[in-house]
Scaffold this motif. Structure first.
Motif, PDB file in Angstrom:
ATOM      1  N   UNK A   1     -10.964   2.412  -5.933  1.00 34.55           N
ATOM      2  CA  UNK A   1     -10.939   2.048  -4.515  1.00 34.55           C
ATOM      3  C   UNK A   1     -11.162   0.549  -4.326  1.00 34.55           C
ATOM      4  N   UNK A   2     -12.048  -0.026  -5.107  1.00 29.02           N
ATOM      5  CA  UNK A   2     -12.300  -1.466  -5.011  1.00 29.02           C
ATOM      6  C   UNK A   2     -11.055  -2.259  -5.410  1.00 29.02           C
ATOM      7  N   UNK A   3     -10.437  -1.860  -6.520  1.00 32.72           N
ATOM      8  CA  UNK A   3      -9.245  -2.560  -6.977  1.00 32.72           C
ATOM      9  C   UNK A   3      -8.090  -2.450  -6.001  1.00 32.72           C
ATOM     10  N   UNK A   4      -7.923  -1.277  -5.392  1.00 32.84           N
ATOM     11  CA  UNK A   4      -6.851  -1.100  -4.413  1.00 32.84           C
ATOM     12  C   UNK A   4      -7.068  -1.981  -3.195  1.00 32.84           C
ATOM     13  N   UNK A   5      -8.299  -2.016  -2.668  1.00 31.06           N
ATOM     14  CA  UNK A   5      -8.594  -2.835  -1.495  1.00 31.06           C
ATOM     15  C   UNK A   5      -8.409  -4.319  -1.800  1.00 31.06           C
TER      16      UNK A   5
ATOM     17  N   UNK B   1      -2.297  -9.980   1.486  1.00 29.65           N
ATOM     18  CA  UNK B   1      -2.304 -10.242   2.919  1.00 29.65           C
ATOM     19  C   UNK B   1      -2.251  -8.994   3.779  1.00 29.65           C
ATOM     20  N   UNK B   2      -2.457  -7.834   3.200  1.00 30.94           N
ATOM     21  CA  UNK B   2      -2.441  -6.575   3.959  1.00 30.94           C
ATOM     22  C   UNK B   2      -3.866  -6.277   4.428  1.00 30.94           C
ATOM     23  N   UNK B   3      -4.292  -7.021   5.431  1.00 31.01           N
ATOM     24  CA  UNK B   3      -5.697  -6.986   5.846  1.00 31.01           C
ATOM     25  C   UNK B   3      -6.124  -5.623   6.380  1.00 31.01           C
ATOM     26  N   UNK B   4      -5.259  -4.973   7.193  1.00 34.74           N
ATOM     27  CA  UNK B   4      -5.640  -3.688   7.785  1.00 34.74           C
ATOM     28  C   UNK B   4      -5.810  -2.614   6.712  1.00 34.74           C
ATOM     29  N   UNK B   5      -4.833  -2.543   5.777  1.00 35.40           N
ATOM     30  CA  UNK B   5      -4.963  -1.563   4.706  1.00 35.40           C
ATOM     31  C   UNK B   5      -6.173  -1.866   3.835  1.00 35.40           C
ATOM     32  N   UNK B   6      -6.389  -3.161   3.564  1.00 33.96           N
ATOM     33  CA  UNK B   6      -7.537  -3.546   2.747  1.00 33.96           C
ATOM     34  C   UNK B   6      -8.847  -3.157   3.426  1.00 33.96           C
ATOM     35  N   UNK B   7      -8.966  -3.395   4.718  1.00 31.88           N
ATOM     36  CA  UNK B   7     -10.188  -3.027   5.431  1.00 31.88           C
ATOM     37  C   UNK B   7     -10.420  -1.523   5.396  1.00 31.88           C
ATOM     38  N   UNK B   8      -9.345  -0.740   5.609  1.00 29.90           N
ATOM     39  CA  UNK B   8      -9.489   0.720   5.583  1.00 29.90           C
ATOM     40  C   UNK B   8      -9.979   1.210   4.222  1.00 29.90           C
ATOM     41  N   UNK B   9      -9.456   0.631   3.168  1.00 31.64           N
ATOM     42  CA  UNK B   9      -9.868   1.064   1.832  1.00 31.64           C
ATOM     43  C   UNK B   9     -11.238   0.507   1.460  1.00 31.64           C
ATOM     44  N   UNK B  10     -11.610  -0.647   1.990  1.00 32.56           N
ATOM     45  CA  UNK B  10     -12.990  -1.112   1.826  1.00 32.56           C
ATOM     46  C   UNK B  10     -13.959  -0.159   2.530  1.00 32.56           C
ATOM     47  N   UNK B  11     -13.568   0.371   3.674  1.00 32.31           N
ATOM     48  CA  UNK B  11     -14.414   1.324   4.383  1.00 32.31           C
ATOM     49  C   UNK B  11     -14.613   2.595   3.560  1.00 32.31           C
ATOM     50  N   UNK B  12     -13.531   3.079   2.950  1.00 36.82           N
ATOM     51  CA  UNK B  12     -13.659   4.244   2.077  1.00 36.82           C
ATOM     52  C   UNK B  12     -14.581   3.936   0.908  1.00 36.82           C
ATOM     53  N   UNK B  13     -14.414   2.768   0.314  1.00 33.08           N
ATOM     54  CA  UNK B  13     -15.260   2.356  -0.797  1.00 33.08           C
ATOM     55  C   UNK B  13     -16.730   2.322  -0.393  1.00 33.08           C
TER      56      UNK B  13
END
Length: 269
Positions: free
Chosen positions: A59-63, A70-82
């Motif tokens: 999850x960390x690597x994906x975010x 530059x995919x900030x929204x997807x990165x934030x969502x996956x940081x939230x899951x992490x």
């Protein structure tokens, strides 16, 4: 024949390490700055079984990969899951604002949410109970493993998250157990104990007290535990024996002795 046996062993080993290989490949691509391919490989790792630490890495690597692209929204969502899985995960400030912005936004959103907590307890009736409090959205299953003394393996009891999942166990015996929370691909997200280091639960006090009380000697002399008296009782002048036979012995006082009174001179009568 030997060739096919070797082939089956190799295929089994390859299947067992598939999740690790996908994760290693993803991290290698990430280190090579191939973030697009790395993101796809991290997603592959998340679709295969894995340990808790492997899930955190994936999850960390994906975010991070998405943040670098530059995919900030997807990165934030996956940081939230992490962060819902491991709230203590941090991202280095040296990675720059492109990474820190989605991470800080995710941390701010998650900071007021209760943390998920997996609890494994033994009830007074002896049964083991596992429950997950505040489960993240990616959680799908809760598994409880119990091993009784003398058993070589654990018995698995499965249930939907957040549970509770209850596994039977004899209250008068100590048992070993561990619990795991899994995602849809059987990746471990939370755990209490493990197969290598299970938690030990002593016999419950309630049942121990009952057993101790049952083993105490009876108060009456001549009474065997849980049995009728062996010696006869005298009731109403009739002797009763343990076999229930009436002896018919009537208890009475002996007849009075009519002796002449001695005179006051001290002579015998």
């Amino acid at each position: 024949m030997r060739f096919f046996l070797v082939l089956l062993v190799c295929l089994g080993a390859a299947s067992a390490s598939a999740a690790e290989r996908a994760l290693v490949r993803a991290e290698r691509l990430f280190d090579a700055l191939e973030f697009d391919s790395a993101a796809a490989a991290f997603e592959d790792a998340l679709r295969e079984p894995g340990t808790r630490q492997e899930r955190i890495r994936a999850w960390r690597g994906l975010a991070l990969s998405e943040a670098f692209m530059g995919q900030a929204k997807q990165a934030q969502a996956h940081f939230e899951t992490l962060l819902s899985i491991e709230p203590e995960v941090d991202v280095s400030r040296a990675l720059g604002p492109k990474i820190r912005r989605p991470y800080e936004a995710a941390r701010k959103k998650m900071q007021n949410r209760p943390r998920a907590a997996l609890k494994l307890v033994r009830r007074q009736d002896g049964q083991l109970e596992a429950v997950l409090e505040q489960p993240p959205a990616v959680v799908t299953e809760l598994s409880l493993y119990v091993r009784q003394p003398g058993e070589s393996g654990f018995t698995r009891t499965q249930g939907a998250s957040p549970g509770p999942v209850v596994a039977p166990a004899p209250a008068v015996r100590a048992v070993e157990a561990y619990a795991q929370v899994l995602d849809a691909a059987d990746g471990v997200l939370f755990e209490q104990g493990s197969a290598e280091a299970p938690m030990r639960f002593d016999a419950t006090e309630e049942r121990l007290a009952a057993v101790a009380g049952a083993q105490e000697p009876t108060r009456d002399e001549g009474l065997d535990e849980g049995r009728r008296p062996v010696w006869p009782w005298v009731v109403g002048g009739v002797g009763l024996v343990a076999a229930g036979v009436v002896a018919g012995v009537v208890l009475s006082q002996p007849p009075a002795l009519n002796l002449p009174a001695a005179d006051r001179t001290g002579r015998l009568p």
